[in-house]
Design a protein around this motif. Structure first.
Motif, PDB file in Angstrom:
ATOM      1  N   ASP A   1       0.802  -1.226   0.000  1.00 41.48           N
ATOM      2  CA  ASP A   1       0.000   0.000   0.000  1.00 41.48           C
ATOM      3  C   ASP A   1       0.837   1.279   0.000  1.00 41.48           C
ATOM      4  O   ASP A   1       0.569   2.181  -0.809  1.00 41.48           O
ATOM      5  CB  ASP A   1      -0.966  -0.009   1.187  1.00 41.48           C
ATOM      6  CG  ASP A   1      -1.860   1.209   1.197  1.00 41.48           C
ATOM      7  OD1 ASP A   1      -2.724   1.313   0.306  1.00 41.48           O
ATOM      8  OD2 ASP A   1      -1.688   2.072   2.080  1.00 41.48           O
ATOM      9  N   PRO A   2       1.859   1.442   0.840  1.00 35.43           N
ATOM     10  CA  PRO A   2       2.623   2.701   0.814  1.00 35.43           C
ATOM     11  C   PRO A   2       3.270   2.966  -0.541  1.00 35.43           C
ATOM     12  O   PRO A   2       3.229   4.097  -1.039  1.00 35.43           O
ATOM     13  CB  PRO A   2       3.672   2.504   1.912  1.00 35.43           C
ATOM     14  CG  PRO A   2       3.092   1.466   2.818  1.00 35.43           C
ATOM     15  CD  PRO A   2       2.318   0.549   1.923  1.00 35.43           C
TER      16      PRO A   2
ATOM     17  N   SER B   1      -8.046   5.116  -7.252  1.00 30.07           N
ATOM     18  CA  SER B   1      -7.961   4.076  -6.216  1.00 30.07           C
ATOM     19  C   SER B   1      -7.205   2.862  -6.735  1.00 30.07           C
ATOM     20  O   SER B   1      -7.709   2.141  -7.599  1.00 30.07           O
ATOM     21  CB  SER B   1      -9.367   3.651  -5.780  1.00 30.07           C
ATOM     22  OG  SER B   1      -9.308   2.476  -4.994  1.00 30.07           O
ATOM     23  N   TRP B   2      -6.025   2.614  -6.179  1.00 33.06           N
ATOM     24  CA  TRP B   2      -5.274   1.454  -6.654  1.00 33.06           C
ATOM     25  C   TRP B   2      -5.942   0.163  -6.198  1.00 33.06           C
ATOM     26  O   TRP B   2      -5.871  -0.854  -6.908  1.00 33.06           O
ATOM     27  CB  TRP B   2      -3.812   1.509  -6.215  1.00 33.06           C
ATOM     28  CG  TRP B   2      -3.528   1.084  -4.802  1.00 33.06           C
ATOM     29  CD1 TRP B   2      -3.353   1.878  -3.731  1.00 33.06           C
ATOM     30  CD2 TRP B   2      -3.366  -0.262  -4.329  1.00 33.06           C
ATOM     31  NE1 TRP B   2      -3.095   1.123  -2.605  1.00 33.06           N
ATOM     32  CE2 TRP B   2      -3.094  -0.198  -2.943  1.00 33.06           C
ATOM     33  CE3 TRP B   2      -3.419  -1.518  -4.933  1.00 33.06           C
ATOM     34  CZ2 TRP B   2      -2.880  -1.332  -2.158  1.00 33.06           C
ATOM     35  CZ3 TRP B   2      -3.213  -2.649  -4.150  1.00 33.06           C
ATOM     36  CH2 TRP B   2      -2.947  -2.552  -2.784  1.00 33.06           C
ATOM     37  N   HIS B   3      -6.602   0.160  -5.047  1.00 29.37           N
ATOM     38  CA  HIS B   3      -7.305  -1.038  -4.580  1.00 29.37           C
ATOM     39  C   HIS B   3      -8.410  -1.428  -5.555  1.00 29.37           C
ATOM     40  O   HIS B   3      -8.545  -2.601  -5.926  1.00 29.37           O
ATOM     41  CB  HIS B   3      -7.917  -0.786  -3.190  1.00 29.37           C
ATOM     42  CG  HIS B   3      -6.932  -0.858  -2.068  1.00 29.37           C
ATOM     43  ND1 HIS B   3      -6.528  -2.050  -1.504  1.00 29.37           N
ATOM     44  CD2 HIS B   3      -6.269   0.127  -1.409  1.00 29.37           C
ATOM     45  CE1 HIS B   3      -5.660  -1.807  -0.539  1.00 29.37           C
ATOM     46  NE2 HIS B   3      -5.483  -0.500  -0.459  1.00 29.37           N
TER      47      HIS B   3
ATOM     48  N   MET C   1       2.344   1.748  -3.514  1.00 28.19           N
ATOM     49  CA  MET C   1       1.299   2.016  -4.504  1.00 28.19           C
ATOM     50  C   MET C   1       0.814   3.463  -4.377  1.00 28.19           C
ATOM     51  O   MET C   1       0.648   4.164  -5.388  1.00 28.19           O
ATOM     52  CB  MET C   1       0.135   1.047  -4.310  1.00 28.19           C
ATOM     53  CG  MET C   1       0.395  -0.367  -4.790  1.00 28.19           C
ATOM     54  SD  MET C   1       0.358  -0.445  -6.594  1.00 28.19           S
ATOM     55  CE  MET C   1       0.630  -2.209  -6.842  1.00 28.19           C
ATOM     56  N   ARG C   2       0.564   3.897  -3.164  1.00 24.41           N
ATOM     57  CA  ARG C   2       0.062   5.261  -2.967  1.00 24.41           C
ATOM     58  C   ARG C   2       1.074   6.301  -3.452  1.00 24.41           C
ATOM     59  O   ARG C   2       0.702   7.293  -4.099  1.00 24.41           O
ATOM     60  CB  ARG C   2      -0.264   5.494  -1.489  1.00 24.41           C
ATOM     61  CG  ARG C   2      -1.506   4.746  -1.016  1.00 24.41           C
ATOM     62  CD  ARG C   2      -1.776   5.016   0.460  1.00 24.41           C
ATOM     63  NE  ARG C   2      -2.919   4.266   0.931  1.00 24.41           N
ATOM     64  CZ  ARG C   2      -4.175   4.662   0.827  1.00 24.41           C
ATOM     65  NH1 ARG C   2      -4.445   5.829   0.255  1.00 24.41           N
ATOM     66  NH2 ARG C   2      -5.169   3.923   1.287  1.00 24.41           N
ATOM     67  N   ARG C   3       2.337   6.096  -3.139  1.00 21.24           N
ATOM     68  CA  ARG C   3       3.356   7.059  -3.568  1.00 21.24           C
ATOM     69  C   ARG C   3       3.538   7.034  -5.081  1.00 21.24           C
ATOM     70  O   ARG C   3       3.655   8.084  -5.723  1.00 21.24           O
ATOM     71  CB  ARG C   3       4.675   6.760  -2.855  1.00 21.24           C
ATOM     72  CG  ARG C   3       4.663   7.060  -1.363  1.00 21.24           C
ATOM     73  CD  ARG C   3       5.942   6.570  -0.698  1.00 21.24           C
ATOM     74  NE  ARG C   3       7.125   7.203  -1.288  1.00 21.24           N
ATOM     75  CZ  ARG C   3       8.363   6.747  -1.110  1.00 21.24           C
ATOM     76  NH1 ARG C   3       8.577   5.646  -0.385  1.00 21.24           N
ATOM     77  NH2 ARG C   3       9.380   7.384  -1.662  1.00 21.24           N
TER      78      ARG C   3
ATOM     79  N   THR D   1      -5.288   3.288 -13.225  1.00 21.89           N
ATOM     80  CA  THR D   1      -5.705   3.816 -11.929  1.00 21.89           C
ATOM     81  C   THR D   1      -6.661   4.994 -12.098  1.00 21.89           C
ATOM     82  O   THR D   1      -7.596   5.160 -11.299  1.00 21.89           O
ATOM     83  CB  THR D   1      -4.475   4.223 -11.103  1.00 21.89           C
ATOM     84  OG1 THR D   1      -3.494   3.171 -11.156  1.00 21.89           O
ATOM     85  CG2 THR D   1      -4.845   4.469  -9.652  1.00 21.89           C
TER      86      THR D   1
ATOM     87  N   ASN E   1       5.850  -4.808  -4.600  1.00 24.99           N
ATOM     88  CA  ASN E   1       5.244  -3.881  -5.555  1.00 24.99           C
ATOM     89  C   ASN E   1       5.622  -4.239  -6.987  1.00 24.99           C
ATOM     90  O   ASN E   1       4.779  -4.190  -7.896  1.00 24.99           O
ATOM     91  CB  ASN E   1       5.675  -2.443  -5.250  1.00 24.99           C
ATOM     92  CG  ASN E   1       4.806  -1.774  -4.207  1.00 24.99           C
ATOM     93  OD1 ASN E   1       3.772  -1.209  -4.524  1.00 24.99           O
ATOM     94  ND2 ASN E   1       5.230  -1.849  -2.948  1.00 24.99           N
TER      95      ASN E   1
ATOM     96  N   THR F   1      -1.890  10.547 -10.076  1.00 30.48           N
ATOM     97  CA  THR F   1      -2.685   9.953 -11.154  1.00 30.48           C
ATOM     98  C   THR F   1      -3.693  10.934 -11.732  1.00 30.48           C
ATOM     99  O   THR F   1      -3.759  11.153 -12.948  1.00 30.48           O
ATOM    100  CB  THR F   1      -3.435   8.701 -10.639  1.00 30.48           C
ATOM    101  OG1 THR F   1      -2.486   7.677 -10.349  1.00 30.48           O
ATOM    102  CG2 THR F   1      -4.409   8.184 -11.685  1.00 30.48           C
TER     103      THR F   1
ATOM    104  N   ALA G   1       0.392   8.736  -6.741  1.00 34.09           N
ATOM    105  CA  ALA G   1      -0.144   9.916  -6.060  1.00 34.09           C
ATOM    106  C   ALA G   1      -0.652  10.978  -7.030  1.00 34.09           C
ATOM    107  O   ALA G   1      -1.619  11.688  -6.734  1.00 34.09           O
ATOM    108  CB  ALA G   1       0.920  10.509  -5.133  1.00 34.09           C
TER     109      ALA G   1
END
Length: 435
Positions: A109-110, A190-192, A112-114, A184, A160, A119, A117
């Motif tokens: 998660d960290p 949302s990557w999830h 993916m979010r970075r 995304t 990742n 997108t 960010a």
């Protein structure tokens, strides 16, 4: 020479070709579909193997994919999913880690979010993927470039990397960062949700049910085992030549060939430079999809390795009383024959050497002369450099393919979207000619 005449010739009977044929015939046009294979569906293909109806090509759908979901609703098709994974495996260097799937998602998660960010800054409208100013700069990077910039801890980086290798079906050095942004952006950042939309839900009766439904509604002359070898076009129409020495004259042509083989088609006058360059460069995706039947019962699981391994992703897709069927993906088709049980067994042993492999199967899409690619994943520079030219009609020639869609390029949804655009343009041009 046996020459036929029609309003529109559609080259290819994959999802894009069949949707185009359906829409054009509904507009009252005479349509001939020419398909090189002996079956319909193109890069979607449901085949009964290993005791199940397996998807050898494109598979997954989701309600955030509007064009595909509209087709599912139109035909009343059921949607299902594989068993939820009770356990997850991943690697830290060469050490196998185990936990739950939630544990793995928490690990990535960290990163993916970075990574993702910005997108919605770069692609605020996924249906207009090249609209943002300065996107050309972001399009110079690969996913590997951007992951390296994050300087993640080794285990987090490897996890990742494995997740993205699974998405790209390619080495990450060859996959465009903008392609990760496009997927995304299609799920509003949302990557999830992107992860779920791209790899979880499938049609209950297989993609064969969708193919049959669309083909059944298309009032068109569909000819299989009919390979197109040459297209001659003028301002007034085109002549489409086939390998059996026949030809069909048409007022318009819709070409649905994949990016990697479009440039091999003999077209006179030639296709524009952008289409030819994209075909020459090829897509990034060049991987393998393998189906593996193992002795059961087993607990359903998910596993990730890395781009350095023949298989990067494996998961349980079907559970039986005394067996289970796994689906697996690797980034390079030259490194694994999905029909070689020993090779697949060795690849699977990276995580689990306790599974008894009973049977394996798959299709080598990279060697398939009518695809030479898996799903479309662009290389750096291709989105901003070629997409507009790939989508552009050329006189009486129009183009439709999942490869050149805006929203969910590389998916069933993209094939439908692209076909709807092409069919509407052809219908408008012919109606204008009538007036």
């Amino acid at each position: 020479m046996d020459t036929n005449r029609t309003d529109v010739v559609v080259v290819g009977a994959g999802i894009a070709g069949l949707v185009a044929a359906r829409e054009l015939s509904r507009a009252g046009l005479a349509v001939v579909v020419l398909e090189a294979r002996e079956r319909l569906g193109g890069r979607v293909w449901t085949e009964h193997r290993l005791g199940r109806d397996l998807e050898l090509g494109g598979t997954w759908v989701h309600w955030v994919q509007p064009h595909a979901w509209a087709e599912i609703s139109r035909y009343g098709l059921g949607v299902t999913r594989g068993p939820r994974s009770a356990k997850a495996y991943w690697l830290a260097a060469d050490q196998v880690r185990t936990g739950t799937l939630d544990d793995f998602m928490t690990l990535i998660d960290p990163g993916m979010r970075r990574l993702l960010a910005d997108t919605m800054t770069w692609i605020p409208r996924p249906d207009q993927p090249t609209a943002a100013p300065g996107l050309e700069q972001a399009d110079t990077f690969s996913v590997a470039d951007k992951l390296a910039q994050l300087r993640l801890p080794e285990e987090e980086y490897q996890a990742n990397e494995a997740a993205w290798v699974g998405h790209f079906n390619a080495p990450l050095e060859e996959g465009a960062f903008t392609n990760a942004l496009r997927w995304t952006a299609a799920t509003a950042g949302s990557w999830h949700l992107m992860h779920e939309a791209s790899a979880v839900f499938r049609l209950e009766d297989g993609t064969a049910a969708l193919v049959a439904a669309i083909a059944g509604e298309a009032d068109a002359d569909i000819r299989t085992a009919t390979e197109v070898t040459r297209i001659e076009h003028t301002a007034d129409g085109a002549v489409v030549h086939t390998a059996d020495g026949r030809s069909v004259s048409a007022r318009r042509v819709v070409v649905t060939l994949p990016q990697n083989i479009l440039g091999d088609l003999d077209v006179d006058p030639p296709l524009n430079a952008g289409k030819r360059a994209a075909s020459r460069e090829k897509t990034a995706s060049r991987g393998v999809k393998a189906w593996i039947r193992v002795r059961g019962p087993i607990e359903p699981f998910f596993a990730y390795s890395s781009g350095a391994h023949p298989l990067a992703v494996v998961r349980t897709e079907y559970l039986g009383d005394d067996d289970a069927v796994l689906v697996a993906f690797g980034p390079d088709s030259t490194r694994l024959d999905p029909n070689d049980p020993d090779a697949v067994r060795r690849a699977l042993a990276v995580w689990r050497d306790d599974l008894e492999v009973l049977e394996v199967t798959g299709h080598d899409w990279m060697s398939d002369p009518y695809s030479r690619q898996t799903w479309m994943m662009q290389r750096p520079g291709q989105l901003t450099g070629h997409l507009a030219a790939q989508q552009e009609p050329e006189g009486v020639l129009h183009f439709a393919s999942s490869d050149i869609a805006n929203l969910w390029a590389g998916f069933i949804d993209g094939a439908v979207e692209s076909a709807l655009h092409a069919a509407r343009a052809v219908t408008a041009s012919l109606n204008g000619a009538r007036r």
